[in-house]
Design a protein around this motif. Structure first.
Motif, PDB file in Angstrom:
ATOM      1  N   ASP A 354      31.678  54.912  51.739  1.00 57.11           N
ATOM      2  CA  ASP A 354      30.433  54.955  50.708  1.00 57.11           C
ATOM      3  C   ASP A 354      29.801  56.637  50.849  1.00 57.11           C
ATOM      4  N   MET A 357      31.884  58.419  48.287  1.00 55.20           N
ATOM      5  CA  MET A 357      31.162  58.154  46.953  1.00 55.20           C
ATOM      6  C   MET A 357      29.911  59.344  46.905  1.00 55.20           C
TER       7      MET A 357
ATOM      8  N   SER B  59      36.222  44.710  44.774  1.00 53.63           N
ATOM      9  CA  SER B  59      34.876  45.001  44.468  1.00 53.63           C
ATOM     10  C   SER B  59      34.577  45.542  43.149  1.00 53.63           C
ATOM     11  N   LYS B  61      32.580  47.524  42.264  1.00 55.08           N
ATOM     12  CA  LYS B  61      32.033  49.021  42.277  1.00 55.08           C
ATOM     13  C   LYS B  61      33.260  49.906  41.769  1.00 55.08           C
ATOM     14  N   TRP B 124      26.974  52.222  47.193  1.00 50.94           N
ATOM     15  CA  TRP B 124      28.211  51.734  47.422  1.00 50.94           C
ATOM     16  C   TRP B 124      27.911  50.812  48.835  1.00 50.94           C
ATOM     17  N   ASP B 125      27.533  49.635  48.585  1.00 51.18           N
ATOM     18  CA  ASP B 125      27.379  48.656  49.826  1.00 51.18           C
ATOM     19  C   ASP B 125      27.664  47.342  49.403  1.00 51.18           C
TER      20      ASP B 125
END
Lengths: 382, 125
Positions: A354, A357, B59, B61, B124-125
């Motif tokens: 993350d 990103m 995902s 995402k 993003w999680d």
């Protein structure tokens, strides 16, 4: 016929001589010896050639032979065809991109004259420019380099999908998402550079970087666009999937990512093309931002600094000396940037996905848009 | 550029493809061939693989990233020709006009980026 022969010779020297040599030596010196030094180990020193360890070079030869002699395992239920061509899809773009990288200015069959009154532009008098030092003189070379670099996303994604392993699939997804994210900021950060140089041809771009600000400051990309240099370097590091951006091959999480199921020479090809991509990004940064083959104040017709003009060793000899100096400068810049990437690899800890990103979309992208906006505004007002 | 100027590119591609073919064939011919069911099994930390990875879902995402990529890569594709022709328009005295046109385009896309950001499309999680 003569042209084909010339291009074969150039390809042999540049791609298979320089790039493959640097890439494969990097696997040895960069990835093993340097990492060993940083981590206070000795590194590979057992393979010996007639009793001499030769700084570990026999190790690298032994590795190559070992790779060929290993069994080529293709996992069951994998897509055999895609699994076999995927290394090629990564390997070919890593080599083809070198078609546009200039290692030296075109060779002038007449005499070269530098015009200090015209921003130190070099002109070829009584002859013509011959392209001997880059494989191809391509008008839109930079676009070509980007297009080719982007193709290697397919190789990684296909390799991940075709292996029929969960780790591979995750690695392939991660690498494709990461590569496309950073490609955006990579392209946008270059728009400002293109506005200043007004050309996509890499050799022309390097020629422009021989221009001077106030007769003493070379107009290198890093001088006129420092933020773009920083952004491009970071995005390039992420594009080549090197640490701290090596999430696609996060060995403590997903084994080896999309190369988990590869063995033998196919594994070697995957690794080698990654190193070749590292060298390629280094070459692009050198050409766009660090003046390519330019050596400050050294011109084809002598050394010029402020108003002084000095020609050591006579005109003809100096032309050849300047050619070797410039090729040496290009090679040195590439090796320096490769070394820098390796130092970062062994110094910085790995990001979380993350964070990768977030860095790509929330920091690099807005910064590159802002960089373009400010550059355009400054150029429009001036 | 005439078509013959692209010849070196053709030669380079052919040579690269040749090297790839030779390397894959080398791996195929020189190595031992001793497949066992365990060896051919996809690696999953030593245990038998569970489920089909090619059929599993992943995902969403990744799709979001791909869609945003298309948007901003198109932006890059529009910006680069404009940046290339910048010097021409500036030489004609249209510098500020050209900048204003591009600023409108860039700000529309920046608003898009801000909107996506505020809607959590970049989280993003």
């Amino acid at each position: 016929m003569a042209e084909i022969l010339l291009s074969v010779v150039k390809i042999a020297v540049i791609v298979f001589g320089f790039v493959m040599l640097v890439a494969s030596l990097m696997t040895l010196l960069g990835d093993r010896k340097q990492s060993a030094k940083i981590q206070n180990r000795i590194g590979p020193n057992q393979a010996r050639f007639f009793g001499f360890s030769l700084a570990g070079i026999p190790h690298f030869l032994a590795d190559g032979i070992k790779m060929i002699l290993k069994e080529n395992v293709t996992p069951a239920q994998s897509n055999k065809f895609l699994h076999t061509i995927a290394p090629g899809l990564v390997f070919v773009p890593a080599l083809v991109g070198w078609a546009v990288v200039p290692f030296m200015d075109h060779y002038c069959t007449g005499t070269v004259q530098t015009l200090p009154q015209m921003n130190y532009t070099e002109v070829c008098v009584g002859g013509e420019w011959k392209n001997y030092f880059s494989i191809m003189h391509f008008n839109s070379g930079l676009l070509f380099a980007f297009a080719i670099a982007a193709v290697s996303v397919y190789g990684a994604a296909i390799a991940g999908w075709a292996s029929n392993s969960k780790f591979s699939l995750l690695g392939g997804l991660r690498s494709s998402a990461q590569m496309i994210s950073y490609e955006v900021s990579m392209g946008l950060s270059l728009a400002g550079v293109l506005m200043i140089y007004g050309t996509l041809n890499l050799n022309e771009m390097v020629r422009m970087q021989g221009n001077m600000f106030g007769d003493w400051l070379p107009m290198w990309g890093v001088v006129v666009q420092p933020l773009a240099f920083f952004l491009f370097f970071l995005a390039g590091l992420a594009e080549t999937k090197r640490a701290p951006f090596d999430l696609p091959e996060d060995e403590s999480v997903i084994v080896a990512g999309y190369i988990t199921e590869y063995s033998s020479m196919k594994f070697a090809m995957m690794q080698l093309s990654e190193y070749a991509a590292t060298v390629f990004i280094a070459a692009l940064i050198a050409v766009i931002f660090l003046g390519g083959w330019q050596v400050p104040y050294v011109y084809a017709d002598g050394i010029r600094f402020l108003d002084n003009h000095w020609v050591p060793f006579g005109e003809d000899a100096w032309y050849w000396i300047s050619i070797f100096l410039r090729i040496g400068a290009m090679v040195f810049k590439i090796l320096f940037l490769v070394w820098l990437q390796f130092m970062m690899r062994w110094t910085l800890p790995r990001f979380r996905y993350d964070q990768v990103m977030t860095l790509g979309w929330k920091i690099l992208l807005p910064l590159s848009i802002a960089n373009l906006f400010v550059t355009a505004l400054v150029l429009a007002i001036l | 550029m005439v078509i013959a100027d692209y010849l070196p590119l053709l030669v380079l591609t052919a040579m690269a493809l040749g090297v790839v073919t030779v390397i894959i064939c080398l791996a195929q011919f020189f190595g031992p061939k001793n497949p066992t069911p365990e060896k051919m099994m996809p690696y999953e930390s030593g245990s038998d693989p569970i489920g089909e990875p090619q059929a599993t879902r992943f995902s969403v995402k990744f799709y979001m990233v791909a869609i945003s990529f298309i948007l901003f890569d198109l932006e890059t594709i529009f910006v680069i020709p404009w940046a290339m022709s910048w010097q021409d328009s500036a030489a004609l005295g249209h510098g500020l006009y050209s900048f204003a046109v591009m600023a409108i385009f860039l700000s529309i896309l920046t608003v898009g980026l801000v909107y996506e950001w505020s809607q959590g499309g970049l989280e993003w999680d």
